[in-house]
Every structure is written in C-alpha cells, then in structure tokens.
Design an enzyme around this catalytic site. Structure first.
Site, PDB file in Angstrom:
ATOM      1  N   SER A  38     -71.895 -43.465  11.701  1.00 44.51           N
ATOM      2  CA  SER A  38     -71.889 -44.749  10.741  1.00 44.51           C
ATOM      3  C   SER A  38     -71.872 -44.357   9.509  1.00 44.51           C
ATOM      4  O   SER A  38     -71.344 -45.220   8.231  1.00 44.51           O
ATOM      5  CB  SER A  38     -73.554 -45.274  11.378  1.00 44.51           C
ATOM      6  OG  SER A  38     -74.737 -44.174  11.100  1.00 44.51           O
ATOM      7  N   LYS A  97     -71.584 -32.696   5.713  1.00 41.54           N
ATOM      8  CA  LYS A  97     -72.145 -34.069   5.958  1.00 41.54           C
ATOM      9  C   LYS A  97     -71.636 -34.423   4.730  1.00 41.54           C
ATOM     10  O   LYS A  97     -72.490 -33.900   3.673  1.00 41.54           O
ATOM     11  CB  LYS A  97     -73.686 -33.590   6.007  1.00 41.54           C
ATOM     12  CG  LYS A  97     -73.385 -33.828   7.870  1.00 41.54           C
ATOM     13  CD  LYS A  97     -75.242 -33.521   7.525  1.00 41.54           C
ATOM     14  CE  LYS A  97     -75.437 -35.211   8.098  1.00 41.54           C
ATOM     15  NZ  LYS A  97     -76.755 -35.751   9.050  1.00 41.54           N
ATOM     16  N   ASP A 152     -84.222 -41.013  16.092  1.00 44.87           N
ATOM     17  CA  ASP A 152     -83.299 -40.577  16.225  1.00 44.87           C
ATOM     18  C   ASP A 152     -82.744 -39.649  17.855  1.00 44.87           C
ATOM     19  O   ASP A 152     -82.500 -39.058  17.358  1.00 44.87           O
ATOM     20  CB  ASP A 152     -81.694 -40.094  15.668  1.00 44.87           C
ATOM     21  CG  ASP A 152     -80.487 -40.663  15.739  1.00 44.87           C
ATOM     22  OD1 ASP A 152     -80.538 -40.979  16.842  1.00 44.87           O
ATOM     23  OD2 ASP A 152     -79.078 -40.822  15.655  1.00 44.87           O
ATOM     24  N   ASN A 208     -78.153 -34.959  18.245  1.00 42.82           N
ATOM     25  CA  ASN A 208     -78.835 -33.897  17.348  1.00 42.82           C
ATOM     26  C   ASN A 208     -79.882 -33.240  18.209  1.00 42.82           C
ATOM     27  O   ASN A 208     -80.137 -32.653  17.647  1.00 42.82           O
ATOM     28  CB  ASN A 208     -79.868 -35.541  16.911  1.00 42.82           C
ATOM     29  CG  ASN A 208     -79.211 -36.878  15.964  1.00 42.82           C
ATOM     30  OD1 ASN A 208     -77.887 -36.153  16.129  1.00 42.82           O
ATOM     31  ND2 ASN A 208     -79.612 -37.568  16.223  1.00 42.82           N
TER      32      ASN A 208
END
Length: 475
Positions: free
Chosen positions: A155, A180, A313, A318
């Site tokens: 996202s 990232k 999350d 993950n």
C-alpha cells in the site's frame, strides 16, 4: 485473484507461486490524486446508469435486484483504481479485507479481497527519484547490485533486493539486503485520500451502521501515518532485536537495520524463508506446523502481556519460515503498536474473566474498557459477552488440550458461532470498540487463522499459563 506465475521467492531458494507485479506511475500531487478519484466517481456513476438501463430492458428472470453501484463492472473499476492509487486507498482495502468477512456486504468484501491481491509498483524513473531524494544522487555507490524491479509491492511502498558494498556494510563484507522504498508523497496524501474513499464507501449506503466507519477510518489514518515513518519502524526492529525482547530467542530471526536508512527508504538484512501462508508450509509435517502455530500464538501473548508492544499486521508474508534453521523471521514492523499498562491490565482482566466463563465479570470489564456504555439492550449484552467468551476458549482451563484449530475442529465451530454474532452486534452496538483493540484483535485473530490454515494442534493453555502467570497488575 491477480494472475500468478512460478518464480523464485527472494526469501527462499524454492520456486513458489507469486503474483505478477504491474508497473504504473503513482499519482503524487494532491490535484493529480483528486483527478483520479473524480474520474473514478464519474466512472462508477456511468456504470450505475448503465445497470439501470440494462435492468429496464431485461426480462424479469434476467433482471437482478442487487446494488446498482456494486456491479461486477464497477467492482473491477474500483479494484483497478485503488490498486493504482496505493496509499490510504489501498491500505483501507487491506485493512478491511482482513476483518471478518461477515461484517461486510459481499460486494464490498469482493472489492477488498481483490485489492488485497493486487500489486502495482513504480516505474523505474519514479523509483530513481525517490532513492535519490532519500539517499542522495550517488545512492547506488553503496550497493554492488540493486534489482530495479521489486519483488514485492504493497500500500505505501515496494521492496527491492540488493547487496551492500563492503565499505557500507556493518559487517565489513558484502551483505544481501531488502530495501523498502516508499511511494512518493504517500504520507502527505493520507487525509485527503481517506476523505475521498469515505465518500465512495458511503455513497452506496452499503456499510452497516455498527461498523462506526468514522472511528475505523480515524484509527486507520493514525496507523497509516505511523507506517509511513520508516525511521520509526527501524527503531522497533532494533527493539525487537534487543536482549529484553527477542534478541536472544533463537527461535526467531529479526533483521538488522542499515544505519543509512531514512524515513522514506529502509534498508534491512535479507532473511531467508517462505511465507507461513504458502501452500508449501501447509504441506510440512504435522509437528513442524504445530511448532510454527505455537510460536506465533506465543509471540502474540508475549507481545501483549510481557512486551506491551505488538507488531499488529497479521499478513502472513510478514512471517517467514526457514526450514533449514527452523526459525520464524519477522520482517515488517511498520504496524507496531505500544499499549499502556492501564489498558493491558483491564484487557487481561477481561480475557481472564472470559476464559473462566464469568459473564458478570466480562460485562464489568467490558464497560470499564469502553466496549459497552451500560445502556445496551439484553440482545447486545449477551452477544458481546458470548463473543468474548468464545474468543478466549483456547485459553480456558476447561478446554481439552492440546487444542486443534483445523477444519472440522472445535475451533471451526467457535469461528462459526462468532461470525453468527457479528450481525447482531452490528445492529445493536451503541459505541465503537476501544481504539487499541482494532490492531490487537486483528493480530490475535490472524494468529488463530494461521493455526487453522496449518491444521495445527497447540497446547494453548500451557502457553497462556507460561506467559500470564508472571503478569504483575498495577496497584
């Protein structure tokens, strides 16, 4: 689901099925994003008008009485646009898609499930701009190699494989890393994006009142703002890697963070493993699947009652399982939340009451925590207390151990009972749940869901006793 292909998982040497990534420019200016949302609204209106015409000319047998707005064509338009916009739009889809599907109308659930499966990434020139802005124009000098096509996109950003140069590496030798890279201007677009998405969601009047959309959106907005700060995530990575948390627990692997990371580009150690949600993990021997589920549930309890710090999350990507080292690697800490001692004292009291099936104590602590106002009718009160007791069943002294989670198990029956209570609570609820519980319940439910997917059998009562028996209440 998006098209799939067989490829090599960058976290594993084994071929696995993954989604095909698509490249598309991320709209970065507020005007540009407004233009896209306005175009989406117009397209949805056109789709609804077309559906009216279609139904007016169809025979009675062919006409459909479902939503004019949520047609298959409009669902495809929504999924495509939300996937392109990323940011708050895509995050809301992901946020809602991991909630219980029985809380949403089927049309919206279909959208959010498809959005969860979508994956777009920045074109190379846009990624280059972000990297140069965050790390400087000579950013590439820190790496001996950098895969310009990401292996994952979500996202608020995308993730690339790279190798740190010896001169930049904390070990003094070349090191594989995962980078990232945040989409441009995502952090500054949160408030406006959420406003646009809220208008789209409420236009069709499909959401049940009991969802308390305003509170849900506010919680999501605050969480997303935190997740956009990669330096914050880096701090949590270091904390989890400390001696006081998981730094000396050989069952888990926490990647180290490169000191050159910024608030928009996070460079961390590459870790090997495969997502615990992959089919290959579900095909592991029973003992191995039991161990994975046990660790994830135990981690949840330790995060709550020992750390008061939780990576909330539950997305299975993950959590990576490394069959060679028998370690669970934790790779995303953007959604980490801290809880006050006061809140956790009350929440543990509630869970203890539920595990003991003490209905009066459940109602009392639910009122103190803010789940209830004290003015609920008997239908709502009973549904709420029933749901809490059902959720706590794995930790109840009366529950036979070890506790099975797979299909056909007692947990499957409990899950169906909880789902049956959701429409009742949505209809009669007078106040939204405490904001802390949005993330907390998400993670705990995700752990149980993983145990179910793995068809695991876990002594949950022992895990509970091992963690909770040492808890010290305030006062």
């Amino acid at each position: 689901m998006a098209p799939v292909s067989r490829t090599v998982d960058p976290q594993s040497a084994d071929p696995v099925i993954t989604r095909n990534l698509q490249s598309s420019k991320v709209p970065s200016s507020r005007i540009g994003r407004l233009f896209h949302y306005g175009g989406l609204a117009a397209a949805l209106g056109y789709g609804a008008a077309s559906e009216i015409i279609r139904r007016s000319t169809a025979t009675s047998d062919d006409s459909q009485q479902g939503s004019l707005m949520m047609t298959e064509a409009n669902i495809k338009r929504l999924v495509s646009k939300l996937s392109q916009m990323r940011g708050a739009a895509l995050k809301l889809g992901q946020f809602m898609s991991i909630q219980d599907t029985h809380a949403l109308p089927p049309e919206l659930d279909k959208i959010f499930r498809r959005v969860q499966d979508s994956a777009h990434y920045m074109p190379d020139w846009q990624m280059e701009q972000v990297m140069a802005s965050a790390l400087g124009p000579s950013w590439a000098d820190s790496f001996t190699s950098f895969d310009r096509v990401p292996f994952a996109a979500a996202s608020i950003g995308q993730v690339h494989n790279a190798v740190l140069r010896t001169s930049a590496s904390p070990s003094g030798r070349e090191e594989r890393v995962a980078i990232k890279v945040q989409f441009p201007n995502i952090a500054n677009s949160i408030a406006s994006d959420i406003g646009y998405v809220k208008l789209l969601l409420t236009a069709g009047q499909l959401l049940p009142k009991g969802l308390f959309l305003d509170r849900t959106i506010q919680v999501m907005k605050d969480e997303l703002a935190d997740e956009c700060d990669y330096l914050r995530e880096a701090q949590f990575l270091r904390r989890y890697n400390s001696v006081g948390l998981l730094g000396q627990d050989s069952r888990f692997k926490i990647p180290w963070v490169w000191e050159g990371s910024t608030d928009r580009v996070l460079v961390m150690e590459h870790v090997d493993g495969v997502s615990v949600g992959e089919l290959s993990v579900s095909a592991l021997p029973q003992e191995e699947r039991n161990e994975i589920a046990k660790r994830i549930i135990e981690l949840c309890l330790r995060e709550l009652f020992q750390f008061r710090l939780m990576q909330t999350d539950p997305n299975w990507t993950n959590f990576l399982w490394n069959p060679a080292t028998q370690q669970v690697s934790l790779v995303d800490f953007g959604a980490t939340r801290e809880y006050t001692k006061e809140f956790m004292d009350g929440w543990l009291r509630l869970l203890q009451a539920a595990a003991s099936k003490d209905r009066n104590a459940c109602a009392e602590w639910s009122l103190k925590l803010g789940y209830l106002t004290g003015k609920e009718n008997e239908i709502m009160l009973n549904a709420h207390v029933d749901s809490v007791i059902l959720i706590a069943t794995p930790f109840s002294p009366s529950t036979p151990q070890p506790h099975p989670f797979g299909p056909g198990s007692r947990w499957s029956e409990i899950t169906e009972q909880i789902r049956a209570l959701i429409p009742v609570m949505l209809q009669h609820r007078l106040t939204p749940p405490p904001r802390e519980t949005y993330s907390l319940n998400r993670k705990l439910s995700g752990a149980f869901l993983l145990a179910s997917r793995l068809d695991a059998v876990v002594d949950t009562n022992k895990l509970w006793d091992d963690v909770v028996d040492g808890y010290q209440f305030s006062g």
